[in-house]
Design a protein around this motif. Structure first.
Motif, PDB file in Angstrom:
ATOM      1  N   SER A 253      47.580  25.539  -4.905  1.00 60.25           N
ATOM      2  CA  SER A 253      46.827  25.024  -3.758  1.00 60.25           C
ATOM      3  C   SER A 253      47.245  23.589  -3.498  1.00 60.25           C
ATOM      4  O   SER A 253      47.754  22.898  -4.382  1.00 60.25           O
ATOM      5  N   SER A 256      45.102  20.093   1.441  1.00 63.01           N
ATOM      6  CA  SER A 256      44.734  20.683   2.737  1.00 63.01           C
ATOM      7  C   SER A 256      44.174  22.091   2.582  1.00 63.01           C
ATOM      8  O   SER A 256      43.261  22.489   3.319  1.00 63.01           O
ATOM      9  N   ARG A 258      42.501  23.162   0.039  1.00 63.28           N
ATOM     10  CA  ARG A 258      41.196  23.090  -0.641  1.00 63.28           C
ATOM     11  C   ARG A 258      40.098  22.541   0.254  1.00 63.28           C
ATOM     12  O   ARG A 258      38.924  22.544  -0.134  1.00 63.28           O
ATOM     13  N   GLU A 259      40.476  22.047   1.440  1.00 59.51           N
ATOM     14  CA  GLU A 259      39.502  21.470   2.362  1.00 59.51           C
ATOM     15  C   GLU A 259      39.138  22.465   3.461  1.00 59.51           C
ATOM     16  O   GLU A 259      39.748  23.529   3.579  1.00 59.51           O
ATOM     17  N   GLU A 260      38.144  22.118   4.281  1.00 55.52           N
ATOM     18  CA  GLU A 260      37.718  23.005   5.370  1.00 55.52           C
ATOM     19  C   GLU A 260      38.902  23.367   6.254  1.00 55.52           C
ATOM     20  O   GLU A 260      39.723  22.510   6.596  1.00 55.52           O
ATOM     21  N   GLY A 261      38.984  24.636   6.613  1.00 55.61           N
ATOM     22  CA  GLY A 261      40.104  25.121   7.409  1.00 55.61           C
ATOM     23  C   GLY A 261      41.336  25.434   6.584  1.00 55.61           C
ATOM     24  O   GLY A 261      42.405  25.738   7.132  1.00 55.61           O
ATOM     25  N   GLY A 262      41.189  25.386   5.274  1.00 54.75           N
ATOM     26  CA  GLY A 262      42.326  25.568   4.381  1.00 54.75           C
ATOM     27  C   GLY A 262      42.967  26.937   4.436  1.00 54.75           C
ATOM     28  O   GLY A 262      44.157  27.079   4.154  1.00 54.75           O
ATOM     29  N   GLU A 264      43.765  28.723   6.961  1.00 53.82           N
ATOM     30  CA  GLU A 264      44.848  28.738   7.948  1.00 53.82           C
ATOM     31  C   GLU A 264      46.107  28.082   7.375  1.00 53.82           C
ATOM     32  O   GLU A 264      47.237  28.535   7.632  1.00 53.82           O
ATOM     33  N   THR A 321      38.416  32.844  -1.765  1.00 51.47           N
ATOM     34  CA  THR A 321      39.175  32.018  -0.811  1.00 51.47           C
ATOM     35  C   THR A 321      38.978  32.530   0.606  1.00 51.47           C
ATOM     36  O   THR A 321      38.751  31.753   1.547  1.00 51.47           O
ATOM     37  N   GLU A 324      35.263  31.713   1.642  1.00 49.60           N
ATOM     38  CA  GLU A 324      34.955  30.299   1.855  1.00 49.60           C
ATOM     39  C   GLU A 324      35.870  29.641   2.892  1.00 49.60           C
ATOM     40  O   GLU A 324      35.612  28.517   3.333  1.00 49.60           O
ATOM     41  N   GLY A 325      36.957  30.328   3.236  1.00 53.44           N
ATOM     42  CA  GLY A 325      37.865  29.779   4.229  1.00 53.44           C
ATOM     43  C   GLY A 325      38.732  28.652   3.697  1.00 53.44           C
ATOM     44  O   GLY A 325      39.340  27.899   4.473  1.00 53.44           O
ATOM     45  N   LYS A 326      38.838  28.555   2.391  1.00 53.25           N
ATOM     46  CA  LYS A 326      39.660  27.533   1.743  1.00 53.25           C
ATOM     47  C   LYS A 326      39.843  27.927   0.288  1.00 53.25           C
ATOM     48  O   LYS A 326      39.110  28.778  -0.231  1.00 53.25           O
TER      49      LYS A 326
END
Length: 356
Positions: A253, A256, A258-262, A264, A321, A324-326
């Motif tokens: 990972s 980026s 591991r953060e919101e929107g990760g 994508e 993952t 949670e989206g990341k």
């Protein structure tokens, strides 16, 4: 009269400030590990305090006899679980006397990638699942297997207990504790699907330290199996037929991811890995074609595919993952005998530096 074990366990701190440093490097095959020890005047906490040292590269397949001197550069320090006290294990890489990395020095190129500002800014984390097989000495056959014969089919052995299902736990647990003592970020162990096969996990570790820790963990494991009179194999398919192979699944990972929107960012990284599938496969370990068959929890070596919770994929994304989206993803392609310097740096290079 002292016993040999008394002398081996002698505490030097009672009589001298001097310590023993075991210099460790990767040999000419790219998989064999070599080491030798030297005395230092006192405790050391940073590799920069350590002297460089030479060795005979013609005896390790790393230099010609007429110009055999190779120089060891200390790169990382770990506590020595065998000698204990202030004694240390030193992970080194190897250079010519002129200061050029020798061809089998894969750490040098990895360090250049990991020092790239674009990579440093993303703080790449790795979690590496190192599988291996314990073999009976002299007969090259897994521990717990009848000589010349086979145990019952796979099924009862994964994460098993019991003398009829679990073989070599004393070695595995000794290794686990020795790695923790050394300062390796070992995060767990488990018995694997094939009897006599085990796994340890290292990470999450940042950048090149993940590869240093895998190499030192391998070194410690081979030293422990030496004591136990057992052979450790990192062959990706030690037993042909309906038996699982051995891999080194690499979880990865970036900041980026591991953060919101990760999620994508993860999908874009996986797309890049797919475009360079052949290059990665060629660098992911010798004999991997015997393991990556599309069976036994693998994808076919010539096919790239990814999926959520799919252990038959090249790249697996966990349910957490996705939810949670990341988070992170798992590259399931590396073989158990892969070079962690190559694999970790190549993943970083493809996902962070390469532009298709």
């Amino acid at each position: 009269m002292s016993l040999l074990t008394d002398l081996i366990n002698l505490d030097l701190s009672d009589s001298t400030e001097k310590i023993i440093a075991e210099y460790i490097w990767v040999g000419g095959s790219g998989m064999d590990m070599r080491s030798k020890a030297r005395t230092l005047p006192g405790p050391v906490t940073d590799p920069s305090e350590l002297p460089k040292w030479n060795y005979d590269g013609s005896s390790t397949g790393q230099a010609p006899g007429e110009d055999s001197e190779v120089i060891l550069y200390p790169q990382a320090i770990f506590k020595d679980p065998f000698r204990r006290g202030n004694n240390i294990l030193v992970m080194c890489d190897a250079y010519t006397p002129a200061g050029e990395p020798i061809p089998t020095n894969k750490r040098h190129a990895a360090a250049e990638i990991f020092s790239n500002p674009d990579v440093v800014a993303e703080v790449p984390w790795y979690g590496i699942e190192q599988e291996y097989t314990l073999l009976q000495k002299d007969v090259n056959w897994p521990v717990g297997w009848p000589i010349g014969g086979f145990p019952g089919p796979q099924g009862p052995y994964y994460c098993s207990i019991g003398a009829d299902k679990s073989f070599g736990r004393d070695i595995v647990d000794s290794h686990y504790k020795a790695c923790l003592y050394a300062g390796i970020n070992i995060s767990g162990i488990n018995g694997e699907v094939m009897p006599g096969q085990w796994e340890f996990q290292v990470g999450p570790s940042v950048g090149i330290s993940a590869a240093d820790e895998i190499w030192i963990a391998r070194y410690i494991l081979e030293r422990i199996t030496e004591i136990a009179g057992v052979v450790v194999s990192f062959d990706p398919k030690p037993i042909p037929g309906d038996w699982n192979g051995a891999g080194a699944h690499t979880n990865y990972s970036t900041k980026s991811m591991r953060e919101e929107g990760g999620f994508e960012i993860i999908k874009k990284a996986i797309d890049k890995l797919g475009l360079r599938h052949k290059e990665h496969i060629s660098a992911y370990g010798e004999g991997n074609e015997r393991r990556l068959t599309g069976h036994h929890e693998t994808a076919d070596i010539n096919t790239f595919k990814w999926g959520v919770a799919n252990r038959g994929a090249s790249i697996r994304v966990g349910r957490d993952t996705e939810k949670e989206g990341k988070g992170y993803f798992e590259d399931r392609r590396p073989a158990s005998n892969m070079d962690p310097y190559i694999v970790t740096s190549m993943i970083a290079e493809t996902t962070l530096l390469w532009n298709p």
